[in-house]
Enzyme design. Structure first.
Site, short mmCIF file in Angstrom:
data_model
loop_
_atom_site.label_atom_id
_atom_site.label_comp_id
_atom_site.label_asym_id
_atom_site.label_seq_id
_atom_site.Cartn_x
_atom_site.Cartn_y
_atom_site.Cartn_z
N GLY B 72 0.73 -1.20 0.03
CA GLY B 72 -0.07 -0.01 -0.02
C GLY B 72 0.83 1.24 0.07
O GLY B 72 1.80 1.29 0.61
N THR B 73 0.38 2.30 -0.64
CA THR B 73 1.21 3.47 -0.84
C THR B 73 0.40 4.56 -1.16
O THR B 73 -0.91 4.34 -1.63
CB THR B 73 2.22 3.14 -2.07
OG1 THR B 73 3.08 2.10 -1.84
CG2 THR B 73 2.96 4.60 -2.48
#
Lengths: 205, 276
Positions: B72-73
């Site tokens: 996730g980013t």
């Protein structure tokens, strides 16, 4: 992703000298999305009896209400406060009734016996297998992290202050390694003459 | 052939097409490992797309576990009057587990170009390194810095070659070249689009919310940098898979400049105090 990890959360119970503590994070999320920041998963059952409910948020309330219903019935019938041990059996029974369609919660009981003031602590799986503990119980999505931290930090016969320090440090550090726990925390220290409730600051990301 | 030897020519250069010679050279490089040719990655014989589907791991119930190394980013970049601002978070997760809170998701390709990482960590880091090499080679060969357009095309072509193999990359390429500032979005589907405002990653929906409401072409440098930081910060707050520190970069005609790194925890305290 398991349904147990749908909402996220972390809980610990810890035993000290003549006192017990229970701590919870405050996140309520739907998978990756953080929805609310004041969702504590700890409930007072009796003056010295607390329960924590890690698991699926919807079932937390259902199970809590069901437990309270049976507990009140028990107390009316017996005309005395329920002991933590009897409460554990009550909850275990309730959960096993749903053996083939379980509630997705793994409740923990952290208490001083209402009569003897003896510390009592246990947790169970979602179908009611009771695990009594003399040091600490953990639950929620960061339970592996919590086990590691409690194993390292817990000492026997901790006084109130040290117990608070230990349980808070364990919870905060575990939340820092779990994406879906944290966003604030709450610690309850249960002593015979006093309940201390403190809010803990954690990372908010 | 007698005529050839009389003229002192060897037959393998004359009557073979240029294409054939190049093909042989390409084949030779293909035989060597990927230190010579980074596009040469091992795969099982047969159709690699099918193979990747077959070798995916299965869980205890026999359901296939996707070979998707998503981390996730939240990353964002936008073009405005004063150049380009890039801002990223720094959390790396493996499932729910937080592996790192200080990952560098902006890659400095050269003094005038930056790339952002989102998707599979290994995929992004590897292909950005290959891109850096290609850009440097271009610079040495042509005595001129590569344009962002060309660099983005190199990147998207490399990724496209492996389409369907399970690469997971979502990147932005931003830089300043002789045509001015430009910003590209590139992903593993092979898409490559120039644009003014982009946000990539699991937290991008939240970042866009802040970014779109505060974005104007006429932003001052300070406003733009603050907007970038604020958008990432709010994304890290709502998105479980984003967090750590917010890194802000600014690109102008003089190249990129690292503006600041600030811990999300500190930003949270500041924002809370400002709100009071």
């Amino acid at each position: 992703m398991s349904i147990m990890d749908y909402n996220g959360g972390a809980l610990i119970g810890m035993k000290g000298k003549d006192c017990v503590a229970i701590a919870t994070d405050k996140r309520f999320g739907i998978q990756a999305q953080t929805v609310s920041l004041d969702f504590t998963k700890v409930f007072q059952i009796n003056p010295h009896t607390y329960m924590g409910f890690p698991g699926l948020a919807t079932d937390i309330f259902t199970v809590y209400e069901k437990i309270m219903f049976r507990k009140r019935l028990y107390e009316l019938k017996e005309n005395r406060k329920i002991s933590p041990k009897a409460l554990a059996s009550l909850v275990s029974n309730l959960l096993y009734e749903n053996r083939f369609s379980p509630f997705f919660v793994e409740p923990m009981i952290v208490a001083l016996d209402e009569v003897t003031l003896e510390p009592y602590m246990c947790d169970m799986d979602l179908i009611g297998c009771v695990n009594k503990s003399d040091n600490f119980v953990v639950g929620g999505t960061s339970s592996s992290q919590l086990y590691g931290l409690c194993e390292a930090l817990w000492e026997p016969d901790m006084e109130e202050d040290q117990l608070f320090e230990t349980i808070s440090q364990a919870l905060v550090s575990a939340c820092n390694r779990d994406a879906i726990s944290g966003w604030g925390a709450k610690v309850y220290i249960i002593k015979k003459d006093k309940i201390i409730v403190r809010d803990i600051k954690t990372r908010m990301d | 052939m007698a005529m050839l030897s009389l003229c002192g020519l060897s037959d393998d250069t004359l009557f073979k097409s240029k294409c054939e010679v190049e093909e042989n050279e390409a084949f030779e490089t293909f035989q060597s490992d990927n230190t010579v040719n980074q596009m040469n990655l091992y795969s099982l014989p047969g159709n690699p797309v099918e193979n990747m589907r077959m070798i995916t791991a299965r869980d205890t119930m026999g359901r296939p576990i996707e070979l998707n190394f998503h981390h996730g980013t939240t990353t964002l970049g936008f073009l405005y009057q004063g150049g380009i601002v890039l801002a990223v978070d720094s959390r790396a997760t493996g499932g729910q587990y937080i592996g790192s809170q200080c990952m560098k998701k902006i890659v400095e390709i050269n003094d005038f170009m930056l790339g952002t990482l989102a998707g599979g960590a290994a995929d992004c880091v590897y292909w950005d390194r290959v891109l850096s090499k290609q850009c440097r080679l271009h610079e040495l060969r042509n005595k001129e810095r590569i344009s962002v357009t060309a660099a983005s095309k190199i990147m998207s072509n490399m990724i496209y070659y492996y389409k369907g193999y399970g690469l997971s990359i979502g990147m932005m390429l931003a830089g300043y070249d002789k045509n001015g500032p430009s910003l590209f979005y590139i992903d593993n589907d092979g898409s490559r689009t120039p644009g003014k405002v982009f946000s990539v990653g699991s937290g991008s929906i939240y970042a866009f919310g802040v970014l779109d409401s505060g974005y104007k072409w006429d932003l001052t440098d300070e406003e733009a940098q603050k907007l970038g930081q604020r958008a990432i910060f709010h994304a890290t707050h709502r998105d479980a898979y984003s967090g750590g520190i917010v890194r802000v970069y600014h690109i102008t005609k003089d190249g990129w400049k690292h503006i600041k790194n600030e811990d999300c925890d500190e930003i949270y305290d500041r924002v809370k105090n400002e709100a009071k």
